[in-house]
Design a protein around this motif. Structure first.
Motif, PDB file in Angstrom:
ATOM      1  N   GLU A 194       0.827  -1.198   0.000  1.00  0.00           N
ATOM      2  CA  GLU A 194       0.000   0.000   0.000  1.00  0.00           C
ATOM      3  C   GLU A 194       0.867   1.255   0.000  1.00  0.00           C
ATOM      4  N   GLY A 195       0.361   2.297  -0.628  1.00  0.00           N
ATOM      5  CA  GLY A 195       1.061   3.574  -0.643  1.00  0.00           C
ATOM      6  C   GLY A 195       2.087   3.720  -1.736  1.00  0.00           C
ATOM      7  N   ALA A 196       2.202   2.714  -2.591  1.00  0.00           N
ATOM      8  CA  ALA A 196       3.166   2.779  -3.693  1.00  0.00           C
ATOM      9  C   ALA A 196       2.441   2.655  -5.030  1.00  0.00           C
ATOM     10  N   VAL A 197       3.047   3.212  -6.063  1.00  0.00           N
ATOM     11  CA  VAL A 197       2.571   3.009  -7.436  1.00  0.00           C
ATOM     12  C   VAL A 197       3.245   1.745  -7.954  1.00  0.00           C
ATOM     13  N   HIS A 198       2.452   0.778  -8.359  1.00  0.00           N
ATOM     14  CA  HIS A 198       2.984  -0.507  -8.798  1.00  0.00           C
ATOM     15  C   HIS A 198       2.987  -0.578 -10.317  1.00  0.00           C
ATOM     16  N   VAL A 199       4.167  -0.878 -10.852  1.00  0.00           N
ATOM     17  CA  VAL A 199       4.377  -0.914 -12.298  1.00  0.00           C
ATOM     18  C   VAL A 199       4.692  -2.353 -12.704  1.00  0.00           C
ATOM     19  N   ALA A 200       3.838  -2.933 -13.533  1.00  0.00           N
ATOM     20  CA  ALA A 200       4.074  -4.277 -14.068  1.00  0.00           C
ATOM     21  C   ALA A 200       4.753  -4.145 -15.422  1.00  0.00           C
ATOM     22  N   VAL A 201       5.855  -4.862 -15.594  1.00  0.00           N
ATOM     23  CA  VAL A 201       6.609  -4.825 -16.846  1.00  0.00           C
ATOM     24  C   VAL A 201       6.709  -6.256 -17.376  1.00  0.00           C
ATOM     25  N   HIS A 202       6.123  -6.486 -18.547  1.00  0.00           N
ATOM     26  CA  HIS A 202       6.207  -7.818 -19.143  1.00  0.00           C
ATOM     27  C   HIS A 202       7.410  -7.884 -20.071  1.00  0.00           C
ATOM     28  N   VAL A 203       8.344  -8.765 -19.731  1.00  0.00           N
ATOM     29  CA  VAL A 203       9.540  -8.974 -20.554  1.00  0.00           C
ATOM     30  C   VAL A 203       9.384 -10.342 -21.210  1.00  0.00           C
ATOM     31  N   ARG A 204       8.990 -10.355 -22.449  1.00  0.00           N
ATOM     32  CA  ARG A 204       8.723 -11.642 -23.081  1.00  0.00           C
ATOM     33  C   ARG A 204      10.024 -12.335 -23.461  1.00  0.00           C
ATOM     34  N   ILE A 294       0.318   0.845 -13.296  1.00  0.00           N
ATOM     35  CA  ILE A 294       0.896   1.092 -14.622  1.00  0.00           C
ATOM     36  C   ILE A 294       1.308  -0.252 -15.201  1.00  0.00           C
ATOM     37  N   LEU A 295       0.969  -0.492 -16.435  1.00  0.00           N
ATOM     38  CA  LEU A 295       1.362  -1.721 -17.120  1.00  0.00           C
ATOM     39  C   LEU A 295       2.166  -1.358 -18.356  1.00  0.00           C
ATOM     40  N   VAL A 296       3.380  -1.897 -18.443  1.00  0.00           N
ATOM     41  CA  VAL A 296       4.208  -1.727 -19.628  1.00  0.00           C
ATOM     42  C   VAL A 296       4.006  -2.957 -20.506  1.00  0.00           C
ATOM     43  N   VAL A 297       3.350  -2.757 -21.641  1.00  0.00           N
ATOM     44  CA  VAL A 297       2.982  -3.841 -22.548  1.00  0.00           C
ATOM     45  C   VAL A 297       4.090  -4.061 -23.561  1.00  0.00           C
ATOM     46  N   THR A 298       4.549  -5.288 -23.646  1.00  0.00           N
ATOM     47  CA  THR A 298       5.553  -5.616 -24.643  1.00  0.00           C
ATOM     48  C   THR A 298       4.870  -6.200 -25.874  1.00  0.00           C
ATOM     49  N   ARG A 299       5.651  -6.741 -26.789  1.00  0.00           N
ATOM     50  CA  ARG A 299       5.099  -7.298 -28.037  1.00  0.00           C
ATOM     51  C   ARG A 299       4.614  -8.716 -27.787  1.00  0.00           C
ATOM     52  N   SER A 300       3.531  -8.809 -27.052  1.00  0.00           N
ATOM     53  CA  SER A 300       3.016 -10.098 -26.598  1.00  0.00           C
ATOM     54  C   SER A 300       1.515 -10.011 -26.417  1.00  0.00           C
ATOM     55  N   ALA A 301       0.818 -11.060 -26.834  1.00  0.00           N
ATOM     56  CA  ALA A 301      -0.634 -11.085 -26.671  1.00  0.00           C
ATOM     57  C   ALA A 301      -1.027 -11.115 -25.199  1.00  0.00           C
ATOM     58  N   LEU A 302      -0.200 -11.736 -24.336  1.00  0.00           N
ATOM     59  CA  LEU A 302      -0.570 -11.863 -22.924  1.00  0.00           C
ATOM     60  C   LEU A 302      -0.684 -10.506 -22.258  1.00  0.00           C
ATOM     61  N   SER A 303       0.348  -9.668 -22.358  1.00  0.00           N
ATOM     62  CA  SER A 303       0.263  -8.351 -21.725  1.00  0.00           C
ATOM     63  C   SER A 303      -0.666  -7.420 -22.495  1.00  0.00           C
ATOM     64  N   TYR A 304      -0.788  -7.634 -23.811  1.00  0.00           N
ATOM     65  CA  TYR A 304      -1.683  -6.793 -24.617  1.00  0.00           C
ATOM     66  C   TYR A 304      -3.140  -6.992 -24.200  1.00  0.00           C
ATOM     67  N   VAL A 305      -3.558  -8.230 -24.020  1.00  0.00           N
ATOM     68  CA  VAL A 305      -4.944  -8.469 -23.623  1.00  0.00           C
ATOM     69  C   VAL A 305      -5.160  -8.115 -22.151  1.00  0.00           C
ATOM     70  N   ALA A 306      -4.113  -8.237 -21.319  1.00  0.00           N
ATOM     71  CA  ALA A 306      -4.228  -7.770 -19.933  1.00  0.00           C
ATOM     72  C   ALA A 306      -4.487  -6.269 -19.908  1.00  0.00           C
ATOM     73  N   ALA A 307      -3.889  -5.547 -20.854  1.00  0.00           N
ATOM     74  CA  ALA A 307      -4.118  -4.098 -20.948  1.00  0.00           C
ATOM     75  C   ALA A 307      -5.559  -3.793 -21.336  1.00  0.00           C
ATOM     76  N   TRP A 308      -6.173  -4.629 -22.157  1.00  0.00           N
ATOM     77  CA  TRP A 308      -7.586  -4.442 -22.493  1.00  0.00           C
ATOM     78  C   TRP A 308      -8.458  -4.520 -21.241  1.00  0.00           C
TER      79      TRP A 308
END
Length: 340
Positions: A194-204, A294-308
């Motif tokens: 709690e209290g932090a900005v969480h950034v998910a980064v998908h590295v395929r 924050i989600l950093v989407v890479t060139r991957s369907a998994l993180s791309y659809v998670a962004a949807w």
């Protein structure tokens, strides 16, 4: 009207299918699907009659979770926008987590409320010969005969996605629906500090091809830019790196960075079978990406659809296969994310 017909023709012309020789000869395919749940009620006779003179489409790609999910979501969105009747085929052969199809179907829940293909009864899987003229008047005539509905089947992730991703206005109305369906079923607990900005980064990594490979220095530059932006705001930030493979290969992300945590998993063993805990790891990874601030989407369907499915801020490393939604920020080696 002519524009609408062309869009419908474009969708139908892209469908490639396996075909039964006679009505209802689909036992082999239906046997490959997970068993019908007891709460799946048969369609009433009137409902069956009502759908027999409509164009029915379904999506049946064999891919990983990301590709299989995004193909179905795109097909649903296209069908709703174009007045085509969508029929849902549940996951039946998932790469990386074989044998988990029933669990993953319940986890994602995207087909909730749609007609289930297991519940139609006799139907015909339609072969498509890429004959545009055959579907020119698709709105004006009954594609199937009165006894046997015809189901046009999209088996390619790219083909299933094409209409929705070339005309993103088709997709936007369905995003709140997809998100509501997704959150309707149980999800793993994500214990973000709690209290932090969480950034998910998908590295395929793993089975990534050269076309979709993104170098570590590209990810690291994006991470550093986000770190600077959040620090300037006085905000605590935590980075979560999601990938698969040897954890030692990802030390570059944590060296000197106490704000970064690795989540590295391996879904299958050397024989291609799902390893113990793989489904739970994939569910947690996917849901963490959906829930991240924050989600950093890479060139991957998994993180791309998670962004949807996410309502957080999305930064995307671009790729022509995965068009950016209008509210996303496209980032790359020379671009600094705007996190205002």
């Amino acid at each position: 009207m002519r524009h609408l017909q062309r869009l419908i023709i474009y969708l139908l012309a892209s469908l490639q299918v396996s075909v039964s020789e006679e009505c209802g000869n689909t036992a082999g395919f239906l046997a490959s699907l997970p068993p019908v749940e007891s709460n799946l009620e048969p369609l009433a006779a009137q409902q069956l009659h009502d759908i027999q003179c409509k164009t029915l489409v379904t999506a049946q790609p064999r891919d990983g979770l990301g590709g299989s999910l995004i193909a179905r979501m795109a097909a649903i969105a296209t069908a709703k926008a174009r007045g085509i009747c969508y029929v849902h085929t549940p996951f039946y052969e998932l790469d990386h987590v074989p044998g988990s199809e029933k669990d993953m179907e319940a986890f994602t829940n995207i087909g909730d409320g749609e007609i289930d293909i297991r519940n139609i009864g006799g139907f015909q899987m339609e072969r498509n010969h890429n004959n545009f003229d055959a579907y020119e008047h698709v709105e004006e005539k009954c594609i199937s005969n009165s006894d046997c509905p015809s189901v046009f089947v999209c088996v390619s992730v790219r083909r299933c996605m094409e209409v929705a991703t070339h005309d993103l206005e088709v997709l936007y109305p369905m995003l709140p629906v997809f998100r509501e369906r997704y959150h309707r079923t149980p999800k793993p607990e994500i214990n973000f500090e709690e209290g932090a900005v969480h950034v998910a980064v998908h590295v395929r990594r793993g089975d990534v091809d050269d076309d979709r490979y993104v170098r570590d220095d590209v990810h690291l530059l994006i991470i550093e830019n986000i770190r600077k932006e959040q620090t300037q705001k006085g905000t605590k930030v935590k980075f979560h790196i999601f990938s698969q493979g040897d954890p030692n290969a990802f030390k570059v992300y944590t060296e000197g960075n106490l704000d970064t945590e690795l989540h590295i998993h391996s879904n299958t063993n050397e024989h291609g079978s799902a390893v113990e805990g793989a489904v739970g790891d994939l569910n947690w990874t996917f849901h963490a990406m959906v829930k991240a601030d924050i989600l950093v989407v890479t060139r991957s369907a998994l993180s791309y659809v998670a962004a949807w499915l996410s309502v957080g801020k999305i930064y995307q490393i671009p790729h022509e296969k995965y068009p950016s939604l209008k509210e996303w920020k496209v980032v790359g080696p020379a671009e600094s994310p705007d996190t205002d």
